[in-house]
Motif scaffolding. Sequence first.
Motif, mmCIF file in Angstrom:
data_model
loop_
_atom_site.group_PDB
_atom_site.id
_atom_site.type_symbol
_atom_site.label_atom_id
_atom_site.label_comp_id
_atom_site.label_asym_id
_atom_site.label_seq_id
_atom_site.Cartn_x
_atom_site.Cartn_y
_atom_site.Cartn_z
ATOM 1 N N GLN A 22 0.683 -1.088 -0.088
ATOM 2 C CA GLN A 22 -0.030 0.346 -0.091
ATOM 3 C C GLN A 22 0.771 1.347 -0.156
ATOM 4 O O GLN A 22 0.681 2.197 -0.843
ATOM 5 N N VAL A 23 1.903 1.200 0.838
ATOM 6 C CA VAL A 23 2.884 2.447 0.883
ATOM 7 C C VAL A 23 3.602 2.621 -0.403
ATOM 8 O O VAL A 23 3.676 3.705 -1.008
ATOM 9 N N ILE A 24 4.025 1.445 -1.005
ATOM 10 C CA ILE A 24 4.699 1.669 -2.427
ATOM 11 C C ILE A 24 3.565 2.101 -3.535
ATOM 12 O O ILE A 24 4.108 3.009 -4.237
ATOM 13 N N GLU A 25 2.467 1.531 -3.632
ATOM 14 C CA GLU A 25 1.309 2.079 -4.343
ATOM 15 C C GLU A 25 1.178 3.779 -4.110
ATOM 16 O O GLU A 25 1.085 4.418 -5.289
ATOM 17 N N GLU A 26 0.882 4.132 -2.943
ATOM 18 C CA GLU A 26 0.770 5.705 -2.711
ATOM 19 C C GLU A 26 1.923 6.181 -3.282
ATOM 20 O O GLU A 26 1.801 7.496 -3.720
ATOM 21 N N GLN A 27 3.282 6.013 -3.143
ATOM 22 C CA GLN A 27 4.217 6.537 -3.389
ATOM 23 C C GLN A 27 4.481 6.744 -5.159
ATOM 24 O O GLN A 27 4.800 7.571 -5.559
ATOM 25 N N ILE A 28 4.088 5.599 -5.526
ATOM 26 C CA ILE A 28 4.066 5.496 -7.094
ATOM 27 C C ILE A 28 2.830 6.715 -7.506
ATOM 28 O O ILE A 28 3.234 7.494 -8.545
ATOM 29 N N GLU A 29 1.857 6.708 -6.988
ATOM 30 C CA GLU A 29 0.715 7.483 -7.371
ATOM 31 C C GLU A 29 1.051 8.994 -7.255
ATOM 32 O O GLU A 29 1.071 9.706 -7.960
ATOM 33 N N LEU A 30 1.885 9.268 -6.019
ATOM 34 C CA LEU A 30 2.319 10.651 -5.614
ATOM 35 C C LEU A 30 3.386 11.084 -6.847
ATOM 36 O O LEU A 30 3.359 12.070 -7.009
ATOM 37 N N GLN A 31 4.111 10.186 -7.021
ATOM 38 C CA GLN A 31 5.403 10.473 -8.028
ATOM 39 C C GLN A 31 4.687 10.871 -9.274
ATOM 40 O O GLN A 31 5.093 11.657 -10.236
ATOM 41 N N ARG A 32 3.734 10.162 -9.836
ATOM 42 C CA ARG A 32 2.958 10.033 -11.109
ATOM 43 C C ARG A 32 2.359 11.630 -11.022
ATOM 44 O O ARG A 32 2.079 12.001 -12.196
ATOM 45 N N GLY A 33 1.872 11.866 -9.976
ATOM 46 C CA GLY A 33 0.838 12.948 -9.756
ATOM 47 C C GLY A 33 1.844 14.258 -10.179
ATOM 48 O O GLY A 33 1.252 15.340 -10.515
ATOM 49 N N LYS A 34 3.165 14.169 -10.001
ATOM 50 C CA LYS A 34 3.917 15.453 -10.441
ATOM 51 C C LYS A 34 3.848 15.744 -12.016
ATOM 52 O O LYS A 34 4.608 16.860 -12.221
ATOM 53 N N PHE A 35 3.525 14.529 -12.702
ATOM 54 C CA PHE A 35 3.572 14.856 -14.339
ATOM 55 C C PHE A 35 2.371 15.519 -14.536
ATOM 56 O O PHE A 35 2.138 15.310 -15.933
ATOM 57 N N GLY A 36 1.273 15.487 -13.865
ATOM 58 C CA GLY A 36 0.029 16.094 -14.366
ATOM 59 C C GLY A 36 -0.704 16.741 -13.272
ATOM 60 O O GLY A 36 -0.299 16.733 -12.088
ATOM 61 N N HIS A 37 -1.649 17.569 -13.798
ATOM 62 C CA HIS A 37 -2.797 17.844 -12.570
ATOM 63 C C HIS A 37 -3.402 17.061 -11.922
ATOM 64 O O HIS A 37 -3.891 16.115 -12.385
ATOM 65 N N THR A 38 -3.626 17.110 -10.625
ATOM 66 C CA THR A 38 -4.270 16.389 -9.720
ATOM 67 C C THR A 38 -5.518 17.322 -8.991
ATOM 68 O O THR A 38 -5.461 18.493 -9.033
ATOM 69 N N GLU A 39 -6.585 16.781 -8.986
ATOM 70 C CA GLU A 39 -7.701 17.732 -8.009
ATOM 71 C C GLU A 39 -7.203 18.220 -6.886
ATOM 72 O O GLU A 39 -6.612 17.500 -5.922
ATOM 73 N N GLY A 40 -7.416 19.586 -6.730
ATOM 74 C CA GLY A 40 -6.911 20.376 -5.506
ATOM 75 C C GLY A 40 -5.603 20.708 -5.376
ATOM 76 O O GLY A 40 -5.138 20.999 -4.429
ATOM 77 N N SER A 41 -4.664 20.291 -6.546
ATOM 78 C CA SER A 41 -3.175 20.405 -6.568
ATOM 79 C C SER A 41 -2.939 22.100 -6.724
ATOM 80 O O SER A 41 -3.601 22.570 -7.631
ATOM 81 N N GLN A 42 -2.267 22.476 -5.883
ATOM 82 C CA GLN A 42 -1.803 24.032 -6.028
ATOM 83 C C GLN A 42 -0.446 24.154 -6.783
ATOM 84 O O GLN A 42 0.037 25.111 -6.875
#
Length: 313
Positions: free
Chosen positions: A201-221
């Motif tokens: 679960q932690v690894i999947e969250e980290q992967i999702e977090l790293q991929r979020g840097k390459f595009g807009h995510t809802e609520g991202s500033q």
Amino acid sequence: MGGISNLTGADTLDSDILYDFLKSQQLVEEIDEELDLRHYYVCPDDAFDPLYCLRPEASVEELVSYWNNMTEIAYDGGGGIIELSVRAFGPKDAQTIAEVAFKSSERMINDLSNAARADATKYAEIDLERSVDRLKLARRRLAEFRNETQIIDPDLDFESQMGVITSLQEQLTSSLIDRGLLELTTSRPDPRLDRLDGTIQVIEEQIELQRGKFGHTEGSQTEAYAEMMGQFEELNVEVQFAEQAYIQSLANLDAAQAEAQKQSRYLAAHVRPTMAQTAEAPKGLMITGLTLFFAFFMWLVGALIYYSLRERV
């Protein structure tokens, strides 16, 4: 004076300019400012010559007219050669005045050459200044982008981020395999399964977090990484284009300066001003003879008219 060449290749044009300059008020004023022509041509107190001396209170127009009377200019239009003869009341004075006239003429030709050379390179220099300003602006904008994003090279940063994601995916794959193998040999409740589930679960969250840097995510500033890469590439291309334009402007300026150097004006004296040893003017005998001749002629005409009128009376 000869050896004149110019940027247009029309030697006759420069010779015509020099010919007019030698008779101009500008030359007379320059010579008068350096030598005081009135000092050379005004009669001394112990001598008076109304025919050849200059009035002490003569105006500049009279001085120009007197200068043209005291000089002779021979112009060979075919060869572009001008011969200037200067008369004065002493041989040394005439030589001095001729030397100053040549220096003024040389200075005038040099000014024409400098003006033509400056005109030939003016547009290249203006283009170079614009290229320099454009390059400075592009580099300043790129530096401001790096300061704001704290990223020197987004390409390297992107490769680093992709390396992190790849490593996390490898760890996730390894954890999933371990979990699958463990399920084959054990059943719940087993703390090892819970630990592997937490790790996955932690690894999947980290992967999702790293991929979020390459595009807009809802609520991202934060700005999307893709847009940041686009801005960097745009600024980088602008800097590269400005550098190429600057290099081309430098080459154009060098070419214009080289062309202007090859096509420059100059004035050379093939015979320097010399000092006479024998006075050639005024021609006293000729003037005296002509004066006596015309006086006799006028007397003769007057006598004929007198006797003709006397016979009729």
